[in-house]
Enzyme design. Structure first.
Site, PDB file in Angstrom:
ATOM      1  N   GLY A 152       4.141  -0.403  -1.173  1.00 31.30           N
ATOM      2  CA  GLY A 152       3.973  -1.205  -2.419  1.00 31.30           C
ATOM      3  C   GLY A 152       5.238  -0.532  -3.296  1.00 31.30           C
ATOM      4  O   GLY A 152       5.998  -1.557  -4.058  1.00 31.30           O
TER       5      GLY A 152
ATOM      6  N   LEU B 276      -1.564  -1.271  -4.002  1.00 32.05           N
ATOM      7  CA  LEU B 276      -2.763  -0.368  -3.661  1.00 32.05           C
ATOM      8  C   LEU B 276      -2.227   0.986  -3.587  1.00 32.05           C
ATOM      9  O   LEU B 276      -1.352   1.514  -2.765  1.00 32.05           O
ATOM     10  CB  LEU B 276      -3.226  -0.792  -2.374  1.00 32.05           C
TER      11      LEU B 276
ATOM     12  N   TYR C  93       0.878  -0.983   0.117  1.00 30.86           N
ATOM     13  CA  TYR C  93      -0.087   0.028  -0.119  1.00 30.86           C
ATOM     14  C   TYR C  93       0.951   1.300  -0.048  1.00 30.86           C
ATOM     15  O   TYR C  93       1.835   1.423   0.836  1.00 30.86           O
ATOM     16  CB  TYR C  93      -0.734   0.099   1.169  1.00 30.86           C
ATOM     17  N   CYS C  94       0.672   2.095  -1.173  1.00 31.79           N
ATOM     18  CA  CYS C  94       1.385   3.386  -0.931  1.00 31.79           C
ATOM     19  C   CYS C  94       2.923   3.204  -1.069  1.00 31.79           C
ATOM     20  O   CYS C  94       3.496   2.488  -1.957  1.00 31.79           O
ATOM     21  CB  CYS C  94       1.004   4.418   0.114  1.00 31.79           C
ATOM     22  N   LEU C  95       3.748   3.741  -0.272  1.00 34.83           N
ATOM     23  CA  LEU C  95       5.024   3.661  -0.126  1.00 34.83           C
ATOM     24  C   LEU C  95       5.681   2.193   0.036  1.00 34.83           C
ATOM     25  O   LEU C  95       6.611   1.550  -0.251  1.00 34.83           O
ATOM     26  CB  LEU C  95       5.910   4.286   0.788  1.00 34.83           C
TER      27      LEU C  95
END
Length: 568
Positions: free
Chosen positions: A303, A327, A299-301
């Site tokens: 990812g 994500l 998710y975000c960083l």
């Protein structure tokens, strides 16, 4: 050292914004505009046209009992002037003048030949922020909705608003959460899905959640959230917990919970996060569920970090992942939204000196940057509703989570700003792991990527660019909502829509605007599509694995009953 201390102390007064970066943008814009008499004449003509338009509008409104046709209509996303009172004299004149002024300043700061793209966007952004601060909706005397409420209540709304302001100021000075956040306690009202910490190191804890079904999917799910957020964004209330959604559908879920670093962690870098975060988590999951591949989720960083780790593993011939899900995550940072305005060489150097002095980037400093990017909704709307209308701000799970901020170590934040945002090393082939460059083309598991329509942190077009760099099948979802609300988008959520399509690794490229136009919009949540996608890539259901039992290579922690640590 004198120079760094000087900039660090200046940063405390400028909220981390580099005066040199702003001055450079201003001088670039002003010098080019000064040598464009044609543009200046055009702007003068536009100002005259606006004055004529506004005068005609004012005269029409004064001379007829019918509404005059407005000079300019605010965008659909601007909710400041929706109240009926803004259509009445003189408030219609106030808001039309403001919108025309806003339109003119946009013409002033954009379209000047020779100005760099970054500097143009900085000038447009700064001008917009200054104008938004002086919107007629922010002042009691020019806001018809506030005046109407004040007349009805005899000014009690302003007294309540002043009390709310004092309470907010007190909480800010004492570094306390906003009012109402205490009703959302981790482990009780939020982060309440049953789980156990099965592994712990200096940087993270790994939580295991067992499925609630008799038979389970054989391959576990490992979630790597961003370290700038608490993990329970994906385990909020029972109704919108992604973790609960997954375990109720037969998935064994593992979640990384990052340590909230302080000054003693200043030298933790990106590679520490990769090794102690992703690699240690993968090893622990493999010990609990041996012989099975893992569905990695970032998710975000988180990812971005997961993509770096997966690319390095692919380069070295390791293949632990069955699939990868990203994500609101980016691997290319050339179009990373308004956050790029804060990542020039001057700005990064300024931030580095501020973090060097205190050892980390404080959560409030990050929150301030995000609030400025959405200032109309996150700052000025709050001023109007709470301080002028006297309405207590609503508190809900996502807002309470947002107030539970985290810090970032000096070295890690500096490395990620320089390597990713500033130099874009990952997709340029210059990002090194263990002394050798990694390439995301070595990511071979199928990918499920999610972008959100109104994301200011990871714009969906930037997330979509994975199609350009990954040599694998990519299923892309574009969902309504923003960076957090679009991801925490459970089935049954009202007014949620999404688009979904899969591009095979040998398909021709389709640009994001064409993709959006030709992919039909569907009502509902993309979570169900994702669950089906995961199950299609798993084997037959099996019995659930043990909860980090000692015979799986773990030993109990004396200071935490029910917690096990992987023995190495």
């Amino acid at each position: 050292m004198i120079d760094r201390l000087t900039r660090a102390n200046m940063a405390k007064m400028t909220a981390g914004v580099s005066p040199a970066a702003l001055a450079g943008a201003y001088l670039d814009w002003f010098a080019h505009l000064a040598t464009e008499p044609g543009k200046q004449m055009q702007l003068g003509h536009k100002a005259w046209q606006n004055w004529v338009q506004l005068s005609r509008y004012a005269a029409t409104c004064a001379g007829t009992r019918y509404r005059a046709r407005p000079c300019v209509t605010p965008p659909a996303t601007d909710r400041r002037f929706r109240h009926e009172g803004w259509q009445k004299w003189p408030y219609n004149l106030y808001h039309q003048q403001f919108l025309l002024n806003q339109q003119w300043w946009n013409d002033v700061t954009t379209g000047v030949r020779g100005v760099t793209d970054r500097h143009e966007r900085v000038m447009e952004f700064v001008a917009r922020q200054m104008l938004d601060a002086f919107s007629p909706s922010n002042f009691p005397a020019t806001n018809p909705e506030v005046l109407e409420r004040t007349r009805k209540e005899g000014g009690r709304n302003l007294a309540r608003g002043f009390g709310i302001f004092l309470d907010d100021l007190d909480r800010q000075l004492r570094d306390k959460p906003p009012a109402g956040a205490e009703a959302f306690r981790p482990g009780h009202e939020v982060a309440a899905t049953p789980g156990k910490v099965i592994h712990r190191n200096r940087l993270m804890e790994l939580i295991q959640y067992s499925p609630t079904t008799g038979k389970v999917n054989p391959e576990p799910v490992l979630i790597v959230p961003a370290w700038i957020m608490k993990y329970y964004i994906l385990d909020l209330s029972e109704r919108n917990s992604m973790v609960k959604f997954l375990v109720d559908r037969g998935h064994t879920v593992f979640m990384v919970s990052w340590r909230n670093p302080d000054a003693e962690d200043r030298d933790l870098g990106m590679d520490d996060y990769r090794r102690m975060g992703v690699l240690d988590a993968v090893e622990a999951v493999q010990a609990v569920v041996p012989g099975r591949k893992i569905h990695g989720v970032g998710y975000c960083l988180g990812g971005t970090l997961l993509s770096i780790a997966a690319a390095a593993m692919g380069r070295d011939g390791e293949d632990p992942f069955a699939t990868l899900t990203f994500l609101a995550s980016q691997i290319d940072f050339t179009e990373a939204g308004e956050l790029q305005l804060f990542t020039s060489e001057s700005q990064v150097t300024y931030l580095e000196d501020m973090m060097w002095d205190q050892g980390y980037l404080d959560a409030r400093q990050m929150t301030g940057a995000f609030q400025i990017m959405g200032s109309v909704d996150l700052i000025w709307s709050r001023v109007m509703r709470s301080y002028l209308m006297g309405e207590e701000p609503p508190m809900f799970d996502l807002m309470a989570w947002n107030a539970d901020g985290t810090r970032m170590p000096y070295r890690m934040h500096s490395e990620y700003l320089r390597s990713l945002y500033l130099d874009n090393d990952l997709t340029e082939g210059n990002y090194t792991v263990d002394g050798r460059p990694v390439s995301v083309v070595d990511i071979r598991p199928p990918v499920f990527a999610v972008g959100t329509v109104t994301d200011h942190v990871a714009p969906w077009q930037s997330v979509y660019k994975m199609h350009l760099f990954l040599d694998t099948d990519v299923t892309f979802v574009l969902t309504s909502g923003g960076h957090n609300a679009g991801i925490v988008s459970e089935p049954g959520h009202p007014r949620r829509t999404y688009r979904i399509a899969t591009a095979r690794h040998d398909d021709t490229y389709v640009d994001p605007e064409t993709w959006q136009a030709q992919t039909p919009e569907q009502d509902g949540s993309w979570w169900l599509e994702w669950d089906d996608w995961l199950k299609e890539r798993s084997g037959a259901p099996v019995a659930p694995p043990a909860m980090g039992a000692p015979d799986a290579g773990f030993a109990p922690l004396a200071d935490a009953p029910g917690t096990y640590v992987l023995q190495k």
